[in-house]
Scaffold this active site. Sequence first.
Site, PDB file in Angstrom:
ATOM      1  CD  GLU A 104       6.440  10.899 -21.498  1.00  0.00           C
ATOM      2  OE1 GLU A 104       6.759  10.009 -22.344  1.00  0.00           O
ATOM      3  OE2 GLU A 104       6.275  12.016 -21.979  1.00  0.00           O
ATOM      4  CG  ASP A 108      14.581  15.728 -25.878  1.00  0.00           C
ATOM      5  OD1 ASP A 108      15.799  15.599 -25.910  1.00  0.00           O
ATOM      6  OD2 ASP A 108      14.130  15.853 -27.111  1.00  0.00           O
ATOM      7  CE  LYS A 136      16.983  12.203 -26.172  1.00  0.00           C
ATOM      8  NZ  LYS A 136      16.994  12.519 -27.774  1.00  0.00           N
ATOM      9  CG  PHE A 157      16.163  10.422 -32.282  1.00  0.00           C
ATOM     10  CD1 PHE A 157      15.167  11.325 -31.643  1.00  0.00           C
ATOM     11  CD2 PHE A 157      15.436   9.261 -32.880  1.00  0.00           C
ATOM     12  CE1 PHE A 157      13.795  11.378 -31.484  1.00  0.00           C
ATOM     13  CE2 PHE A 157      14.053   9.168 -32.845  1.00  0.00           C
ATOM     14  CZ  PHE A 157      13.334  10.488 -32.310  1.00  0.00           C
TER      15      PHE A 157
END
Length: 186
Positions: A104, A108, A136, A157
């Site tokens: 990946e 998130d 994250k 982001f």
Amino acid sequence: MAVDFENDIEKILIMPDELKTLAENLGRRISEDYRDDGELLVVCILKGSLLFTAELLKNITIPVKLDTMCVSSYGAGTVSSGNINIKKDLDTKQIKGMNVLLVEDIVDSGNTIKRTKELLMERGPKSVRVCSMLDKPERRQVQMNPEYVGKKIPDVFVVGYGLDFDENYRNLPYVGVLKPEVYQLV
Ligand code: IMP
Ligand code: MG
């Protein structure tokens, strides 16, 4: 709005050299962990992990097979839905008894990769593990800890090195923080 690399990036978070080193270290670990453990199928989760998978593969020193899968997560926005949609399944018809390594770009909320992993587990592989370039952890909504993580980052982001916003910025050779005003305008 027109894409403007110079102006849209707030700051560079990970330089090309560091990205290369991350892939080298993970490739070494993966090669050691899976040595003499049967067939390894590396799955590039399209499109975000294309660049990272390529770099990682060069650093895996044991025999592997490569496949791709495309699952939808974000559209033009930046919030995960929780449901995934398989846009392209594996070409490998039979993964029974194989070690599957999902690659990946970023974990998130954890929804996308958790669902993908569960779905593949139903096909009877020997194992399914996750290798993510970025993580994250602060944003996690579900129990999901990738076995291999390149780098943990804060809740910002990011784009570049495969990662997009609205399909742009994937070609940047670094990972950078996108200015909030860029995605708030969409
Ligand atoms: P999750 O289901 O919330 O874990 O979302 C994972 C997917 O969302 C990733 O594979 C990315 O495609 C996308 N994503 C999450 N965070 C970012 C980011 O900071 N930049 C670009 N894409 C992101
Ligand atoms: Mg994406």
